[in-house]
Write an enzyme that holds these catalytic residues in place. Structure first.
Site, PDB file in Angstrom:
ATOM      1  CB  SER A  70      -0.396   0.058   1.455  1.00 50.93           C
ATOM      2  OG  SER A  70      -2.058   0.898   1.006  1.00 50.93           O
ATOM      3  CG  ASP A 289      -3.098   3.951  -0.681  1.00 46.75           C
ATOM      4  OD1 ASP A 289      -3.342   3.844  -1.488  1.00 46.75           O
ATOM      5  OD2 ASP A 289      -3.197   3.280   0.231  1.00 46.75           O
ATOM      6  CD  GLU A 394      -8.578   4.321   8.555  1.00 43.68           C
ATOM      7  OE1 GLU A 394      -7.390   3.769   9.829  1.00 43.68           O
ATOM      8  OE2 GLU A 394      -8.128   3.547   7.779  1.00 43.68           O
ATOM      9  CB  ALA A 395      -7.562  11.950   9.164  1.00 42.49           C
ATOM     10  CG  ASN A 396      -5.270   7.025   6.016  1.00 40.04           C
ATOM     11  OD1 ASN A 396      -6.826   6.379   6.375  1.00 40.04           O
ATOM     12  ND2 ASN A 396      -4.673   5.787   7.350  1.00 40.04           N
ATOM     13  CB  SER A 527       2.954   2.513  12.499  1.00 40.96           C
ATOM     14  OG  SER A 527       2.267   1.541  11.420  1.00 40.96           O
ATOM     15  N   GLY A 528       0.991  -0.382  12.904  1.00 41.66           N
ATOM     16  CA  GLY A 528       0.666  -1.357  12.222  1.00 41.66           C
ATOM     17  C   GLY A 528       1.463  -1.427  10.932  1.00 41.66           C
ATOM     18  CB  THR A 529       1.423  -0.337   8.092  1.00 43.68           C
ATOM     19  OG1 THR A 529       1.737   1.370   8.303  1.00 43.68           O
ATOM     20  CG2 THR A 529      -0.437  -0.694   7.694  1.00 43.68           C
ATOM     21  NE  ARG A 534       1.130   5.941  11.637  1.00 49.59           N
ATOM     22  CZ  ARG A 534       1.870   5.488  10.279  1.00 49.59           C
ATOM     23  NH1 ARG A 534       2.290   6.925  10.408  1.00 49.59           N
ATOM     24  NH2 ARG A 534       1.601   4.424   9.777  1.00 49.59           N
TER      25      ARG A 534
END
Ligand code: G16
Length: 569
Positions: A70, A289, A394-396, A527-529, A534
């Site tokens: 991603s 993305d 999500e804001a992202n 973070s989980g990625t 964060r």
């Protein structure tokens, strides 16, 4: 039966031997599956292939495997597993996924597979067949990993892998969902569904607004040098009423995936992506993305062409919520005059702690129920599915709108009634708009392509420019930082990630810093990625939000013993 089991055992063992676990690596099932350096993932992806076959056998349905990391850098890769409904794999299976990924050798891996299958009541050895749809993004390690996934799938007797090629993550999730509904699943079907429902929405725009020229049909899209830009190039040929220019598509072949481009870069840094500049001032721009499951909009700022006015996932959500609420009101207004039965709907919105406080206030003022979950589509999607119409973002830029089956049946019935009794009325059009939205917006997972078309259709309906949309509410100033730490798992959070439980004392430090700022709000989470912590801070001025984020980052450094400086993203 015994010989079938023996055959299954040896097939699995021999295949697993081809994919040894890399030395010293531990794989964790993060926010959206496994993610790591792409060259280290062959064993993980092979094992995920086995797991997907087990999931398909267990559910008796088709599941999906998407090879992507991603928004991560090009050298990373990863795997997302789609359940039969097109959503993320059930969280109940995550611990087993992790255990299988980390089994130290082929023999113990095979033992784990057999004991897990037994626990789940899955009979191995060929009585039932499994089907897995495979997809990948444009990463250079994708092809080799896809072959590893295939071998994992084929290591379970009777399993079939169908390669859907290079696709966006949401396309693959959409295909899995449709396959299990028994309807057509090709990429062409996907493009047709999106373009037809978009056309339908555009045709239902109020007359006058459509042609008043207040809306610029030009839209410039940053494809993050990934698969999303390429797919948009294909889709746009079927679209009328939009003038889309795609930049940073992987086919143009110049830039590097997610490097200085893409929704994560734009949203976190609040900067324009590569290939956008002063010539674009005032134009409506959007960014995807790397696997096109995130969407944000932006405008190059007039004062400084390096900075942007960001329209993030929160504002996309707010635009959708406003539009949908209006359609429901139009529909139910005619009902209150006794024309039809009132269409009862439970409408809810789901956000995370990253949602800007101003967006939450706005949604509540619209009269909507707002729920908060931890970060990750898997949490938001599950919560949103509890409503008749559930919005999540999500804001992202990850998000979609879910419609319950029950609600859609009632809505279709109502639309049919209105077509008979009051065709062409405002309430009939509102019903048709809601039905078109349910077809346009991806019901499996957040989808930058379908989200973009819905934004464009809603702006057209409202007669709004980007400026009108930006003015919907004023974001509270905020800042996000990343802090590299030795061990991100040392941070444990609670209350939808808004409070730190461990390390002990860190939350007190955060509270102390936050207390110094007017309208201050701050939280930290692993973070989980990515291998980072964060930090998110919000306050009444940009300087205050920056300062709060920085001071809390220093505390994270201090508590977690990190030696190198953190950086703004
Ligand atoms: C994934 C998840 C998103 C999450 C994002 C960041 O996105 O699907 O729900 O917001 O990771 O997660 P974290 O903050 O834990 O790194 P993507 O676009 O990377 O697949």
């Amino acid at each position: 039966m015994e010989s079938m089991m023996a055959e299954q055992h040896s097939l699995l063992l021999n295949s697993a031997r081809l994919f040894p676990l890399p030395h010293g690596m531990i794989f964790s099932y993060g926010t959206a599956g496994f993610r790591a350096d792409g060259s280290k993932l062959l064993s993980t992806v092979f094992r995920a292939g086995v797991l997907a076959a087990l999931r398909s056998l267990r559910t008796g349905s088709t599941v999906g495997l998407m090879i992507t990391a991603s928004h991560n850098p090009i050298g990373d890769n990863g795997i997302k597993i789609a359940d039969p409904d097109g959503g993320m794999m059930t969280q109940d299976w995550e611990p087993s996924a992790e255990a299988l990924a980390n089994a130290p050798d082929p023999q113990s891996f095979v033992e784990l597979v057999f004991s897990f299958a037994k626990e789940e009541g899955i009979s191995l050895g060929g009585e039932r067949s499994a089907e897995i749809l495979l997809g990948r993004d444009t990463r250079p390690t994708g092809e080799a990993l896809l072959q590893a996934a295939k071998q994992g799938i084929e290591a379970i007797v009777g399993s079939v892998a169908l390669d859907m090629g290079v696709v966006t993550t949401p396309q693959l999730h959409w295909m899995v969902r449709r396959k299990n509904m028994g309807v057509r699943t090709s990429e062409n079907d996907y493009f047709m569904q999106l373009s037809e429902s978009f056309r339908c929405l555009m045709n239902l725009c109020p007359k006058g607004i459509e042609t008043n020229g207040s809306i610029d049909s030009r839209l410039i899209v940053d494809g993050a040098n990934g698969v999303g830009g390429d797919k948009l190039e294909q889709l746009k040929k079927l679209l009328l009423g939009l003038n889309i220019q795609v930049r940073n598509s992987s086919k143009h072949g110049q830039g590097i995936l997610n490097e200085g481009v893409g929704a994560d870069y734009v949203q976190k840094g609040r900067v324009s992506p590569c290939c956008f500049g002063p010539k674009d001032i005032g134009l409506r721009c959007a960014s995807f993305d790397g696997d096109a499951d995130r969407l944000v909009y932006f405008r190059i700022s007039e004062a400084n062409s390096n900075s942007i006015d960001l329209v993030d996932g929160d504002k996309i959500l707010s635009l959708f919520a406003l539009f949908m609420k209006e359609q429901l009101q139009i529909l139910n207004k005619s009902d209150s005059q006794g024309l039809n039965d009132v269409l009862i709907s439970r409408v809810g919105v789901v956000q995370t702690a990253y949602a800007n406080g101003a967006s939450t206030d706005y949604l509540k003022k619209l009269g909507l129920e707002v729920a908060v979950t931890p970060t990750g589509v898997k949490y938001l999607h599950k919560k949103a599915a509890e409503y008749d119409i559930g919005f999540y973002f999500e804001a992202n830029g990850h998000g979609t709108i879910l419609f319950s089956e029950d609600f859609l049946i009632k809505l279709q019935g109502k639309s049919n009634d209105l077509a008979f009794s009051n065709a062409g009325s405002e309430s009939h059009k509102a019903a048709l708009r809601l039905l078109a939205v349910s077809k346009l917006i991806n019901q499996a997972v957040g989808d930058a392509l379908s989200g973009l078309l819905l934004v464009e259709a809603v702006l057209q309906y409202m007669g709004w420019s980007l400026q009108n949309w930006i003015e919907l509410y004023d974001d509270l100033p905020s800042r996000q930082l990343k802090v590299k730490v030795a061990d991100r798992s040392a941070v444990i959070t609670t209350n939808a990630e808004t409070q730190v439980l461990q390390p002990y004392g860190l939350q007190e430090a955060i509270d102390f810093e936050t207390g110094k700022y007017h309208r201050g709000r701050c939280f930290v989470r692993p973070s989980g990625t990515e291998d980072i912590i964060r930090v998110y801070a919000e306050a009444s001025s940009q300087e205050a939000a920056d300062s709060l984020a920085r001071s809390v980052s220093h505390h994270v450094d201090r508590f977690l013993g990190f030696k190198t400086p953190h950086h703004l993203t």
